[in-house]
Motif scaffolding. Structure first.
Motif, PDB file in Angstrom:
ATOM      1  N   LYS A 187       0.824  -1.213   0.000  1.00  0.00           N
ATOM      2  CA  LYS A 187       0.000   0.000   0.000  1.00  0.00           C
ATOM      3  C   LYS A 187       0.857   1.261   0.000  1.00  0.00           C
ATOM      4  O   LYS A 187       0.585   2.208  -0.739  1.00  0.00           O
ATOM      5  CB  LYS A 187      -0.923  -0.025   1.222  1.00  0.00           C
ATOM      6  N   GLU A 188       1.913   1.275   0.818  1.00  0.00           N
ATOM      7  CA  GLU A 188       2.822   2.426   0.871  1.00  0.00           C
ATOM      8  C   GLU A 188       3.487   2.663  -0.473  1.00  0.00           C
ATOM      9  O   GLU A 188       3.584   3.803  -0.935  1.00  0.00           O
ATOM     10  CB  GLU A 188       3.901   2.202   1.947  1.00  0.00           C
ATOM     11  N   THR A 189       3.945   1.593  -1.110  1.00  0.00           N
ATOM     12  CA  THR A 189       4.603   1.698  -2.417  1.00  0.00           C
ATOM     13  C   THR A 189       3.664   2.299  -3.455  1.00  0.00           C
ATOM     14  O   THR A 189       4.056   3.186  -4.216  1.00  0.00           O
ATOM     15  CB  THR A 189       5.067   0.310  -2.903  1.00  0.00           C
ATOM     16  N   LEU A 190       2.419   1.818  -3.477  1.00  0.00           N
ATOM     17  CA  LEU A 190       1.447   2.291  -4.463  1.00  0.00           C
ATOM     18  C   LEU A 190       1.062   3.751  -4.234  1.00  0.00           C
ATOM     19  O   LEU A 190       1.011   4.538  -5.180  1.00  0.00           O
ATOM     20  CB  LEU A 190       0.198   1.409  -4.440  1.00  0.00           C
ATOM     21  N   VAL A 191       0.798   4.115  -2.984  1.00  0.00           N
ATOM     22  CA  VAL A 191       0.387   5.489  -2.671  1.00  0.00           C
ATOM     23  C   VAL A 191       1.526   6.462  -2.932  1.00  0.00           C
ATOM     24  O   VAL A 191       1.303   7.577  -3.405  1.00  0.00           O
ATOM     25  CB  VAL A 191      -0.120   5.601  -1.209  1.00  0.00           C
ATOM     26  N   GLN A 192       2.752   6.039  -2.645  1.00  0.00           N
ATOM     27  CA  GLN A 192       3.907   6.895  -2.876  1.00  0.00           C
ATOM     28  C   GLN A 192       4.078   7.190  -4.369  1.00  0.00           C
ATOM     29  O   GLN A 192       4.431   8.301  -4.748  1.00  0.00           O
ATOM     30  CB  GLN A 192       5.168   6.222  -2.330  1.00  0.00           C
ATOM     31  N   PHE A 193       3.800   6.202  -5.205  1.00  0.00           N
ATOM     32  CA  PHE A 193       3.928   6.386  -6.653  1.00  0.00           C
ATOM     33  C   PHE A 193       2.787   7.225  -7.220  1.00  0.00           C
ATOM     34  O   PHE A 193       3.003   8.228  -7.886  1.00  0.00           O
ATOM     35  CB  PHE A 193       3.978   5.028  -7.361  1.00  0.00           C
ATOM     36  N   ASP A 194       1.535   6.804  -6.948  1.00  0.00           N
ATOM     37  CA  ASP A 194       0.369   7.509  -7.479  1.00  0.00           C
ATOM     38  C   ASP A 194      -0.837   7.187  -6.605  1.00  0.00           C
ATOM     39  O   ASP A 194      -1.256   6.031  -6.529  1.00  0.00           O
ATOM     40  CB  ASP A 194       0.106   7.073  -8.927  1.00  0.00           C
ATOM     41  N   ARG A 195      -1.400   8.195  -5.977  1.00  0.00           N
ATOM     42  CA  ARG A 195      -2.512   7.988  -5.043  1.00  0.00           C
ATOM     43  C   ARG A 195      -3.755   7.458  -5.751  1.00  0.00           C
ATOM     44  O   ARG A 195      -4.559   6.736  -5.173  1.00  0.00           O
ATOM     45  CB  ARG A 195      -2.832   9.309  -4.338  1.00  0.00           C
ATOM     46  N   SER A 196      -3.925   7.778  -7.036  1.00  0.00           N
ATOM     47  CA  SER A 196      -5.115   7.347  -7.774  1.00  0.00           C
ATOM     48  C   SER A 196      -5.146   5.829  -8.011  1.00  0.00           C
ATOM     49  O   SER A 196      -6.144   5.299  -8.477  1.00  0.00           O
ATOM     50  CB  SER A 196      -5.217   8.079  -9.112  1.00  0.00           C
ATOM     51  N   LEU A 197      -4.037   5.133  -7.680  1.00  0.00           N
ATOM     52  CA  LEU A 197      -4.035   3.672  -7.787  1.00  0.00           C
ATOM     53  C   LEU A 197      -4.947   3.039  -6.738  1.00  0.00           C
ATOM     54  O   LEU A 197      -5.470   1.950  -6.948  1.00  0.00           O
ATOM     55  CB  LEU A 197      -2.618   3.122  -7.619  1.00  0.00           C
ATOM     56  N   LEU A 198      -5.142   3.715  -5.606  1.00  0.00           N
ATOM     57  CA  LEU A 198      -5.983   3.165  -4.541  1.00  0.00           C
ATOM     58  C   LEU A 198      -7.201   4.023  -4.221  1.00  0.00           C
ATOM     59  O   LEU A 198      -8.177   3.519  -3.673  1.00  0.00           O
ATOM     60  CB  LEU A 198      -5.153   2.968  -3.263  1.00  0.00           C
ATOM     61  N   VAL A 199      -7.140   5.317  -4.544  1.00  0.00           N
ATOM     62  CA  VAL A 199      -8.242   6.231  -4.213  1.00  0.00           C
ATOM     63  C   VAL A 199      -8.897   6.704  -5.504  1.00  0.00           C
ATOM     64  O   VAL A 199      -8.223   7.209  -6.406  1.00  0.00           O
ATOM     65  CB  VAL A 199      -7.726   7.444  -3.400  1.00  0.00           C
ATOM     66  N   ALA A 200     -10.209   6.554  -5.596  1.00  0.00           N
ATOM     67  CA  ALA A 200     -10.950   6.924  -6.809  1.00  0.00           C
ATOM     68  C   ALA A 200     -11.003   8.439  -6.982  1.00  0.00           C
ATOM     69  O   ALA A 200     -11.007   9.196  -6.014  1.00  0.00           O
ATOM     70  CB  ALA A 200     -12.358   6.352  -6.760  1.00  0.00           C
ATOM     71  N   ASP A 201     -11.060   8.868  -8.231  1.00  0.00           N
ATOM     72  CA  ASP A 201     -11.185  10.277  -8.582  1.00  0.00           C
ATOM     73  C   ASP A 201     -12.665  10.646  -8.535  1.00  0.00           C
ATOM     74  O   ASP A 201     -13.462  10.095  -9.289  1.00  0.00           O
ATOM     75  CB  ASP A 201     -10.626  10.483  -9.998  1.00  0.00           C
ATOM     76  N   PRO A 202     -13.072  11.577  -7.651  1.00  0.00           N
ATOM     77  CA  PRO A 202     -14.506  11.856  -7.487  1.00  0.00           C
ATOM     78  C   PRO A 202     -15.117  12.736  -8.587  1.00  0.00           C
ATOM     79  O   PRO A 202     -16.321  12.938  -8.609  1.00  0.00           O
ATOM     80  CB  PRO A 202     -14.565  12.579  -6.137  1.00  0.00           C
ATOM     81  N   ARG A 203     -14.287  13.256  -9.496  1.00  0.00           N
ATOM     82  CA  ARG A 203     -14.815  14.175 -10.509  1.00  0.00           C
ATOM     83  C   ARG A 203     -15.747  13.458 -11.478  1.00  0.00           C
ATOM     84  O   ARG A 203     -15.454  12.378 -11.957  1.00  0.00           O
ATOM     85  CB  ARG A 203     -13.665  14.819 -11.299  1.00  0.00           C
ATOM     86  N   ARG A 204     -16.884  14.090 -11.745  1.00  0.00           N
ATOM     87  CA  ARG A 204     -17.862  13.553 -12.689  1.00  0.00           C
ATOM     88  C   ARG A 204     -18.259  14.654 -13.658  1.00  0.00           C
ATOM     89  O   ARG A 204     -18.040  15.834 -13.397  1.00  0.00           O
ATOM     90  CB  ARG A 204     -19.116  13.027 -11.962  1.00  0.00           C
ATOM     91  N   CYS A 205     -18.883  14.271 -14.758  1.00  0.00           N
ATOM     92  CA  CYS A 205     -19.320  15.224 -15.769  1.00  0.00           C
ATOM     93  C   CYS A 205     -20.487  16.047 -15.222  1.00  0.00           C
ATOM     94  O   CYS A 205     -21.449  15.503 -14.684  1.00  0.00           O
ATOM     95  CB  CYS A 205     -19.742  14.465 -17.028  1.00  0.00           C
ATOM     96  N   GLU A 206     -20.400  17.366 -15.373  1.00  0.00           N
ATOM     97  CA  GLU A 206     -21.455  18.254 -14.885  1.00  0.00           C
ATOM     98  C   GLU A 206     -22.622  18.253 -15.869  1.00  0.00           C
ATOM     99  O   GLU A 206     -22.414  18.339 -17.076  1.00  0.00           O
ATOM    100  CB  GLU A 206     -20.886  19.680 -14.752  1.00  0.00           C
ATOM    101  N   PRO A 207     -23.853  18.158 -15.370  1.00  0.00           N
ATOM    102  CA  PRO A 207     -24.998  18.103 -16.292  1.00  0.00           C
ATOM    103  C   PRO A 207     -25.269  19.432 -16.987  1.00  0.00           C
ATOM    104  O   PRO A 207     -24.999  20.503 -16.436  1.00  0.00           O
ATOM    105  CB  PRO A 207     -26.162  17.707 -15.392  1.00  0.00           C
TER     106      PRO A 207
END
Length: 144
Positions: A107-127
């Motif tokens: 988990k530390e290795t992945l988060v250190q490289f790129d946080r989006s590997l474990l945490v989803a991006d909450p941005r969505r298309c605006e209507p």
């Protein structure tokens, strides 16, 4: 009854793409929608999917089979959803069936490289709203 199969199911999301990874004990199989990960197109984005494998090391992937189903979104979104599902799947598998220490290292290795590997991006298309052609753009105002 037969022995329980050691498996976990995780998901990755990016925009409208959703990838579900099924991780079980095996011999290092990596498949996306039934096809080997090496045949995934476009070729330029293939390396993005290999990032979690290369970061953690292939020896940790040797003892697990990962099958990913992905749908929705475009090419890039699907690739980012797949890599997130694979990363979350391997972390969940190690937490459930191996030991906490190795899970923490991964988990530390992945988060250190790129946080989006474990945490989803909450941005969505605006209507889209009325009075214009898009979410924010308005029709030009005319006085005459």
């Amino acid at each position: 009854m037969a022995d329980k199969i050691e498996s976990v199911q995780t998901f990755g999301k990016k925009k409208n793409a959703i990838a579900v990874a099924y991780v079980k004990k095996g011999k290092g199989l990596l498949k996306v929608n039934g096809n080997p990960i090496e045949l995934l197109m476009p070729e330029t984005l293939r390396y993005k999917i290999f990032e979690p494998v290369l970061l953690i090391g292939t020896e940790k992937f040797k003892e697990v089979d990962i099958r990913v189903r992905v749908r929705g979104g475009g090419n890039s979104s699907q690739v980012y959803a797949i890599r997130q599902a694979i990363a979350k799947g391997i972390v969940a598998f190690y937490q459930k069936y191996v030991d906490e220490q190795s899970k923490r290292e991964i988990k530390e290795t992945l988060v250190q490289f790129d946080r989006s590997l474990l945490v989803a991006d909450p941005r969505r298309c605006e209507p889209k709203k009325f009075g214009g052609r898009g979410a924010r753009a308005r029709f030009q105002k005319s006085y005459r």
